[in-house]
Write an enzyme that holds these catalytic residues in place. Structure first.
Site, PDB file in Angstrom:
ATOM      1  N   MET A 148       0.761  -1.139   0.155  1.00 43.94           N
ATOM      2  CA  MET A 148      -0.010  -0.145  -0.199  1.00 43.94           C
ATOM      3  C   MET A 148       0.821   1.132   0.095  1.00 43.94           C
ATOM      4  SD  MET A 148      -2.827  -0.964   2.699  1.00 43.94           S
ATOM      5  CE  MET A 148      -2.116  -2.172   3.962  1.00 43.94           C
ATOM      6  N   GLU A 150       3.923   4.281  -0.130  1.00 40.36           N
ATOM      7  CA  GLU A 150       4.481   4.757  -1.148  1.00 40.36           C
ATOM      8  C   GLU A 150       5.206   5.888  -0.703  1.00 40.36           C
ATOM      9  OE1 GLU A 150       1.885   6.037  -4.475  1.00 40.36           O
ATOM     10  OE2 GLU A 150       1.150   3.924  -5.105  1.00 40.36           O
ATOM     11  N   PHE A 179       8.609   0.436   1.966  1.00 38.48           N
ATOM     12  CA  PHE A 179       8.428  -0.082   3.274  1.00 38.48           C
ATOM     13  C   PHE A 179       7.619  -1.686   3.035  1.00 38.48           C
ATOM     14  CE2 PHE A 179       7.633   4.414   4.791  1.00 38.48           C
ATOM     15  CZ  PHE A 179       9.133   4.682   4.981  1.00 38.48           C
ATOM     16  N   GLN A 266      -8.887  -6.499  11.577  1.00 33.45           N
ATOM     17  CA  GLN A 266      -7.878  -7.812  11.839  1.00 33.45           C
ATOM     18  C   GLN A 266      -6.491  -7.522  11.741  1.00 33.45           C
ATOM     19  OE1 GLN A 266      -9.253 -11.580  10.857  1.00 33.45           O
ATOM     20  NE2 GLN A 266      -7.328 -12.390  10.190  1.00 33.45           N
ATOM     21  N   GLU A 267      -6.260  -6.825  10.850  1.00 31.74           N
ATOM     22  CA  GLU A 267      -4.684  -6.544  10.988  1.00 31.74           C
ATOM     23  C   GLU A 267      -4.122  -5.634  12.215  1.00 31.74           C
ATOM     24  OE1 GLU A 267      -3.221  -4.343   7.346  1.00 31.74           O
ATOM     25  OE2 GLU A 267      -1.159  -4.018   8.424  1.00 31.74           O
ATOM     26  N   GLN A 304      11.938  -1.707  46.502  1.00 32.70           N
ATOM     27  CA  GLN A 304      10.577  -1.340  46.443  1.00 32.70           C
ATOM     28  C   GLN A 304      10.215  -0.706  44.984  1.00 32.70           C
ATOM     29  OE1 GLN A 304       8.351   1.758  48.893  1.00 32.70           O
ATOM     30  NE2 GLN A 304       7.101   0.052  49.512  1.00 32.70           N
ATOM     31  N   LEU A 362      15.505  -1.596  34.358  1.00 36.02           N
ATOM     32  CA  LEU A 362      15.490  -2.597  35.308  1.00 36.02           C
ATOM     33  C   LEU A 362      16.667  -3.436  35.056  1.00 36.02           C
ATOM     34  CD1 LEU A 362      12.004  -3.275  36.546  1.00 36.02           C
ATOM     35  CD2 LEU A 362      13.745  -1.806  37.675  1.00 36.02           C
ATOM     36  N   HIS A 363      17.240  -3.446  33.948  1.00 39.07           N
ATOM     37  CA  HIS A 363      18.322  -4.312  33.424  1.00 39.07           C
ATOM     38  C   HIS A 363      19.448  -3.479  33.716  1.00 39.07           C
ATOM     39  CE1 HIS A 363      15.674  -7.169  31.615  1.00 39.07           C
ATOM     40  NE2 HIS A 363      16.476  -8.021  31.294  1.00 39.07           N
TER      41      HIS A 363
HETATM   42  C1  FAD Z   1       9.122  -1.785   9.433  1.00 40.06           C
HETATM   43  C2  FAD Z   1       7.763  -1.369   8.681  1.00 40.06           C
HETATM   44  C3  FAD Z   1       7.136  -2.384   7.768  1.00 40.06           C
HETATM   45  C4  FAD Z   1       6.201  -1.685   6.847  1.00 40.06           C
HETATM   46  N1  FAD Z   1       5.455  -2.829   6.199  1.00 40.06           N
HETATM   47  C5  FAD Z   1       4.379  -2.302   5.440  1.00 40.06           C
HETATM   48  C6  FAD Z   1       3.915  -3.409   4.191  1.00 40.06           C
HETATM   49  O1  FAD Z   1       4.302  -4.513   4.206  1.00 40.06           O
HETATM   50  N2  FAD Z   1       2.897  -2.847   3.484  1.00 40.06           N
HETATM   51  C7  FAD Z   1       2.651  -1.512   3.379  1.00 40.06           C
HETATM   52  O2  FAD Z   1       2.023  -1.257   2.596  1.00 40.06           O
HETATM   53  N3  FAD Z   1       3.152  -0.491   4.261  1.00 40.06           N
HETATM   54  C8  FAD Z   1       3.894  -0.921   5.111  1.00 40.06           C
HETATM   55  N4  FAD Z   1       4.748   0.051   6.120  1.00 40.06           N
HETATM   56  C9  FAD Z   1       4.164   1.399   5.933  1.00 40.06           C
HETATM   57  C10 FAD Z   1       3.527   1.790   7.292  1.00 40.06           C
HETATM   58  O3  FAD Z   1       2.346   1.641   7.129  1.00 40.06           O
HETATM   59  C11 FAD Z   1       3.526   3.302   7.183  1.00 40.06           C
HETATM   60  O4  FAD Z   1       4.878   3.702   7.531  1.00 40.06           O
HETATM   61  C12 FAD Z   1       2.618   4.060   7.785  1.00 40.06           C
HETATM   62  O5  FAD Z   1       1.408   3.807   7.696  1.00 40.06           O
HETATM   63  C13 FAD Z   1       2.814   5.868   8.245  1.00 40.06           C
HETATM   64  O6  FAD Z   1       2.948   6.127   6.828  1.00 40.06           O
HETATM   65  P1  FAD Z   1       4.129   7.030   6.681  1.00 40.06           P
HETATM   66  O7  FAD Z   1       5.501   6.556   6.798  1.00 40.06           O
HETATM   67  O8  FAD Z   1       4.022   7.691   5.026  1.00 40.06           O
HETATM   68  O9  FAD Z   1       3.938   8.409   7.480  1.00 40.06           O
HETATM   69  P2  FAD Z   1       3.227   9.633   7.100  1.00 40.06           P
HETATM   70  O10 FAD Z   1       1.896   9.140   6.602  1.00 40.06           O
HETATM   71  O11 FAD Z   1       4.107  10.589   6.363  1.00 40.06           O
HETATM   72  O12 FAD Z   1       3.024  10.261   8.599  1.00 40.06           O
HETATM   73  C14 FAD Z   1       4.120  10.674   9.552  1.00 40.06           C
HETATM   74  C15 FAD Z   1       3.429  11.174  10.706  1.00 40.06           C
HETATM   75  O13 FAD Z   1       2.723  12.231  10.699  1.00 40.06           O
HETATM   76  C16 FAD Z   1       1.625  11.888  11.549  1.00 40.06           C
HETATM   77  N5  FAD Z   1       0.214  12.010  11.046  1.00 40.06           N
HETATM   78  C17 FAD Z   1       0.029  11.670   9.622  1.00 40.06           C
HETATM   79  N6  FAD Z   1      -1.196  11.724   9.370  1.00 40.06           N
HETATM   80  C18 FAD Z   1      -1.673  12.361  10.349  1.00 40.06           C
HETATM   81  C19 FAD Z   1      -3.080  12.881  10.557  1.00 40.06           C
HETATM   82  N7  FAD Z   1      -4.052  12.923   9.730  1.00 40.06           N
HETATM   83  N8  FAD Z   1      -3.316  13.501  11.953  1.00 40.06           N
HETATM   84  C20 FAD Z   1      -2.212  13.395  12.880  1.00 40.06           C
HETATM   85  N9  FAD Z   1      -1.041  13.026  12.478  1.00 40.06           N
HETATM   86  C21 FAD Z   1      -0.753  12.824  11.367  1.00 40.06           C
HETATM   87  C22 FAD Z   1       1.767  10.607  12.322  1.00 40.06           C
HETATM   88  O14 FAD Z   1       2.431  10.872  13.560  1.00 40.06           O
HETATM   89  C23 FAD Z   1       2.669   9.839  11.528  1.00 40.06           C
HETATM   90  O15 FAD Z   1       3.462   8.871  12.055  1.00 40.06           O
HETATM   91  C24 FAD Z   1       5.895  -0.362   7.024  1.00 40.06           C
HETATM   92  C25 FAD Z   1       6.346   0.447   7.635  1.00 40.06           C
HETATM   93  C26 FAD Z   1       7.631   0.222   8.401  1.00 40.06           C
HETATM   94  C27 FAD Z   1       8.212   1.162   9.116  1.00 40.06           C
END
Ligand code: FAD
Length: 402
Positions: A148, A150, A179, A266-267, A304, A362-363
């Site tokens: 999903m 980009e 990602f 579910q995710e 404690q 604690l470690h």
């Molecule tokens: C290790 C890892 C594995 C992943 N695996 C997958 C995968 O298999 N498939 C896939 O499709 N994606 C995957 N992802 C992507 C993941 O789902 C996205 O990183 C996540 O949805 C956040 O999108 P972004 O990184 O573009 O952050 P952005 O959309 O740029 O957001 C950055 C930050 O801005 C803030 N923000 C954004 N929008 C709002 C809002 N409306 N209101 C308030 N605050 C907001 C939040 O604090 C957010 O963390 C993975 C990410 C990681 C790090």
């Protein structure tokens, strides 16, 4: 082991929870107990400390691990028997997530394959596709990924730019994803793309891409991450990638956003259950540690402060688990709503990080050493607050129910 260095627990940890939360009736089942034992055997045979270290160094589990998991009957736990699965349900996935988490094998993205992506194929694949794809998903011949995110669109899924244009009996897909977990090993990727650029959410469709059968598909580099290093997270590139039109999931364009919304609760529970297992393991290793480490002539547990900190953590963990069972029961009977699932993902991932931080403290200095499992858990858990929808997005979804 040298000098006074404290015992470093890794895989020898007993995969039994330190919480006293009674399993609800829906989890009390001989079949689940048998599955628990078989996951334990699988971990002992296939995920030793040495394996874990090699996977972290390589940035990926061995491809063979997927086939071994398939042979052990762990993949496709909730895929119907007629499609080569074990015919279980989400309870079986919970057993897998708990045992992998308690056993320190969270870097194996089996729950993503089993409980997040396979359900898209089960629910939206045609009969022919299910018969062709799902047996391989269950055997480990096929590894799944969902694409999903980009570079320019993560939280704001409607802003994705990957396009799928119909050309005769094919879609021509262009774009880039980032990602993507299992990005290196996956041979079937569920790709979110725009089939209609002008239609917002209604222009999004999910298309299953069989990577071995297409041209124009390229995997990017393995991304270096803070934690969960053994999960192969990559970029994916599509340039004029031609995919048979029948690979559109659900048979109708524009249903992708709705399909994602249906499956995301579910995710979110999958992430919450993984966070929960890490919390339980963190508490287990820490209680063990503070009982044998000494300072000022007494055990760390005899201070404690230690007792109060661990009492607070155990209380939070207990509340989290009871709530998670509540959410799971709702998922199983079809009544889990988005807001409640979001609460589980948001809150359990947040308290998970807090609890692991307290446990690390604690470690002492040993908690900062990567050979101690608490340090690895500290790194691994952080992403639970980001992926599967950042926790800020969870709060937005909860707020909509106010
Ligand atoms: C290790 C890892 C594995 C992943 N695996 C997958 C995968 O298999 N498939 C896939 O499709 N994606 C995957 N992802 C992507 C993941 O789902 C996205 O990183 C996540 O949805 C956040 O999108 P972004 O990184 O573009 O952050 P952005 O959309 O740029 O957001 C950055 C930050 O801005 C803030 N923000 C954004 N929008 C709002 C809002 N409306 N209101 C308030 N605050 C907001 C939040 O604090 C957010 O963390 C993975 C990410 C990681 C790090």
């Amino acid at each position: 082991m040298c000098g006074n260095r404290p015992h470093s627990e890794t895989k020898s940890w007993n995969t039994v929870s330190v919480l006293n939360v009674e399993k609800p009736a829906f989890m009390a089942d001989d079949e689940l107990t048998m599955l628990e034992a078989s996951v334990g055997r699988f971990i002992a045979q296939n995920a030793t400390d040495r394996d874990l270290e090699r996977w972290r160094t390589n940035g990926s589990v061995d491809r063979e691990l997927w086939r071994a998991a398939g042979a052990a009957g762990l993949l496709g736990a909730s895929i119907p028997v007629e499609y080569g699965g074990a015919g279980g349900d989400f309870r079986h996935e919970i057993v897998l997530m708990e045992q992998l988490g308690l056993g320190g094998v969270q870097s194996f993205a089996l729950p993503l394959h089993n409980a997040v992506i396979a359900p898209y194929l089960v629910s939206y694949g045609s009969e022919e596709q299910k018969l062709s794809w799902l047996p391989k998903v269950a055997s480990g011949e096929t590894v799944l990924a969902v694409a999903m995110s980009e570079p320019g669109a993560g939280s704001d899924l409607q802003a994705i730019k990957t396009t799928a244009q119909r050309d005769g009996d094919h879609y021509v897909i262009n774009g880039q994803k980032t990602f993507i977990t299992n990005g290196l090993h996956a041979s079937l990727v569920v790709v979110a793309c725009k089939t209609d650029r002008s239609a917002g959410a209604k222009g999004i469709s999910l298309i299953a891409v069989e990577t071995d059968k297409v041209t124009g598909f390229e995997r990017g580099r393995l991304l270096h991450k803070l934690g969960q290093e053994a999960r192969d997270t990559t970029e994916l590139f599509f340039s004029d990638m031609r995919v048979p039109a029948e690979n559109l999931l659900g048979g109708e364009e524009g249903r992708g956003f709705q399909q994602l919304m249906e499956k995301l609760p579910q995710e979110r529970l999958v992430i919450a259950w993984q966070a929960m297992a890490t919390i339980e393991r963190a508490l287990g290793v820490t209680i063990d540690y503070v009982k044998q480490r000494q300072a000022f002539g007494k055990r760390i547990i005899d201070f404690q402060n230690t007792q109060f900190k661990l009492a607070e953590c155990k209380t939070q963990a207990t509340i989290a688990k009871v709530f998670l069972y509540h959410c799971t029961e709702k998922l199983l009977n079809g009544s889990l709503d988005t807001a409640t699932a979001s609460m589980a993902k948001y809150w359990i991932s947040e308290i998970g990080c807090q609890i692991i931080d307290e446990c690390l403290q604690l470690h002492g200095g040993y908690g900062y050493m990567l050979e101690y499992p608490i340090a690895q858990m500290y790194k691994d858990a952080r992403v639970h607050r980001i992926y599967g929808g950042a926790n800020e997005i969870m709060k937005l979804l909860i707020a909509r129910s106010l």
